[in-house]
Design an enzyme around this catalytic site. Structure first.
Site, PDB file in Angstrom:
ATOM      1  N   SER A 175     -25.878  30.557  42.819  1.00 33.49           N
ATOM      2  CA  SER A 175     -24.654  29.821  43.133  1.00 33.49           C
ATOM      3  C   SER A 175     -23.459  30.118  42.239  1.00 33.49           C
ATOM      4  CB  SER A 175     -24.925  28.315  43.109  1.00 33.49           C
ATOM      5  OG  SER A 175     -25.698  27.945  44.223  1.00 33.49           O
ATOM      6  N   LYS A 206     -16.787  21.678  39.054  1.00 33.54           N
ATOM      7  CA  LYS A 206     -17.458  21.726  40.349  1.00 33.54           C
ATOM      8  C   LYS A 206     -17.995  20.337  40.670  1.00 33.54           C
ATOM      9  CE  LYS A 206     -21.395  24.057  42.586  1.00 33.54           C
ATOM     10  NZ  LYS A 206     -22.487  25.040  42.381  1.00 33.54           N
ATOM     11  N   SER A 241     -23.124  28.279  45.824  1.00 34.26           N
ATOM     12  CA  SER A 241     -22.490  27.013  46.100  1.00 34.26           C
ATOM     13  C   SER A 241     -21.227  26.749  45.265  1.00 34.26           C
ATOM     14  CB  SER A 241     -23.497  25.884  45.831  1.00 34.26           C
ATOM     15  OG  SER A 241     -23.844  25.807  44.453  1.00 34.26           O
TER      16      SER A 241
END
Length: 499
Positions: free
Chosen positions: A171, A71, A147
């Site tokens: 997230s 990520k 996220s």
């Protein structure tokens, strides 16, 4: 290696075939790159080019040669861009590995790409202005969540068996629920956050991954858990295979608190999600559990103030570090309006504001721990609804204030943030479907009880084999025509279109 074979295998399957020399790492990597190339034009789940060759990894590690993704937020790898979904940090390249990246390398994970995130991770959807939206493989007009939306979308679409993710308010769990995959947020400090931070976002942030199967989550936790030197919280290393063994247990007699009302006074779950929670509660009773409707006590106003204070202070400090205290007005121009509002609010805070938030964090952590003296697990929705339309949750709305943005996120993701504040482990399990979209339920437990969460998740996985569900956008199958509203492909194109 055929894509339809590759996409159906989890990491455990891939590693077994690698160990048996039925396939080789180059074949697996080629399949992963081909799978990403097939689905990503429909999803917008990656940022930047593929990492080919991958960052150096151990060829003797537990998962040597199994593909993975990073990520684009927090976990840094030397020489790899780390741009946080923001124009303000475009072009930043990490100069050293984080402790967690060192463990990914030691485990042999072959990092193939970076996955999309909203700006600085502060959104329940992944639609940053700098990169455009990440789309849900079950319906590309719906969000993938945030996220860790890019990671969840790639895993759900069969492009990767697992991918890095982190979680400061949901997230990991929110995108896992919306995309129909598994998302475990470990106990605070169980996965090392350093060396650049000892307690990211005042302890709200935890690193781990998104997976498709419980056994992959357990196996990955086995190789990355445990404190690193200098960590604020000491979490000992368990014996090899501890979490895999824990996931194989079938506990009975569990005391389970169920609620569909969100902590902190947010909205209750919609009918479809509430119905799914009730179904899973009945199933847990069939497993021998005792179910009672109850929830930890949360003061809505103090909880709201705590989250706004921690988030705005942390983002503001990141901007201060970025600018060296100079030129912040120039940086504001590169930020989305919601992020700029949070930074401005953060600069107004005093130490007394931080201390007040810390005081309530301590109170809530201890009162929730007392609640878990009476219960082994809580069962709640992960999100209040299934995936909502792209563009509905606009982080770049003109004139938005920090208060308004915080309240907006609380309406979309009201169930997850409590366990970031208290530091407890929580997991989103993709048990349900409604109108073609996944529904996730959330289990949480006392600190250090990841093994229990994995064991119960494995029971549910046996009863509801979600890994067999295949969304319309999936590697190795014919795909729908690409949406006309796919995101711009380059930062230059965005700049040209929005001077």
């Amino acid at each position: 290696m055929e894509l339809h074979d590759y996409s159906r295998m989890d990491a455990t399957d891939l590693k077994a075939r690698l160990d048996q020399n039925e396939i080789n790492p180059a074949e697996v990597r080629d399949a992963a790159l081909a799978a990403i190339s097939q689905v990503d034009p429909h999803l917008g789940a990656t940022v930047g080019p593929a990492l080919d060759p991958p960052p150096t990894y151990s060829t003797s590690g537990t998962f040597a040669g199994v593909p993975f993704a990073l990520k684009d937020l927090l976990c840094t790898a030397a020489g790899i861009p780390n741009e946080n979904g923001s124009a303000a940090t475009a072009g930043y390249v990490a100069t050293r590995d984080s402790d967690l990246m060192g463990r990914w390398r030691a485990a042999g994970l072959a990092v193939t790409c970076r996955t999309a995130t909203p700006e600085f991770g502060f959104n329940a959807t992944t639609e940053p202005a700098v990169n455009g939206p990440t789309r849900n493989p079950w319906n590309p007009e719906r969000v993938a969540g945030g996220s860790s939306g890019g990671s969840a979308a790639l895993v759900a679409a069969g492009a990767l068996p697992w991918a890095h993710a982190n979680d400061a308010g949901g997230s990991i769990r929110i995108p896992a629920a919306l995309c129909g995959v598994l998302g475990l947020k470990p106990t605070r400090g169980l996965v090392p956050p350093g060396p650049d931070s000892d307690e990211p976002l005042f302890g709200l942030t935890t690193e781990f991954a998104i997976t498709r199967t419980v056994r992959d989550a357990a196996a990955l936790l086995d190789v990355v858990h445990g404190s690193a030197p200098g960590d604020r919280y000491f979490q000992p290393r368990r014996s090899p295979g501890h979490y895999r063994r824990a996931a194989a247990q079938r506990p009975e007699g569990l005391r389970i608190a169920v609620s569909i009302d969100s902590p902190g006074g947010g909205p209750a779950a919609d009918t479809a999600v509430a119905t799914e929670v009730a179904r899973i509660a009945r199933l847990l009773e069939q497993f021998g559990g005792h179910v009672e409707y109850a929830a930890p006590d949360v003061d809505p106003e103090r909880f709201r103030d705590l989250n706004l204070t921690f988030w705005s202070a942390s983002i503001a400090e990141s901007m201060r570090a970025l600018t060296g205290g100079c030129g912040i007005e120039v940086v504001y121009l590169a930020l989305e309006s919601s992020t700029a509002a949070m930074v401005r609010h953060g600069f107004t805070l005093r130490w007394a504001d931080i201390a007040r938030a810390r005081h309530y964090q301590n109170h809530l952590t201890r009162s929730t721990a007392n609640f878990f003296e009476s219960f082994d697990l809580t069962l709640t929705p992960t999100t209040a609804s299934t995936a909502w339309p792209i563009g509905e949750l606009d982080s770049n709305r003109t004139g938005i204030t920090a208060d308004e943005w915080g309240d907006t996120l609380a309406r979309y993701a009201p169930f997850t943030a409590i366990y970031n504040v208290t530091g407890q482990p929580a997991i989103s399990i993709p048990t349900g479907m409604f109108d073609g979209l996944p529904i996730g339920v959330q289990l949480a437990a006392a600190p250090g009880r990841e093994g229990l969460l994995l064991a119960v998740a494995a029971q549910l996985e046996e009863a509801i084999p979600w890994a067999g569900r295949v969304p319309p956008i999936y590697a190795g199958k014919p795909l729908l025509p690409r949406t006309n509203s796919a995101r711009p492909s380059t930062r230059k194109q965005i700049a040209d279109e929005h001077p």
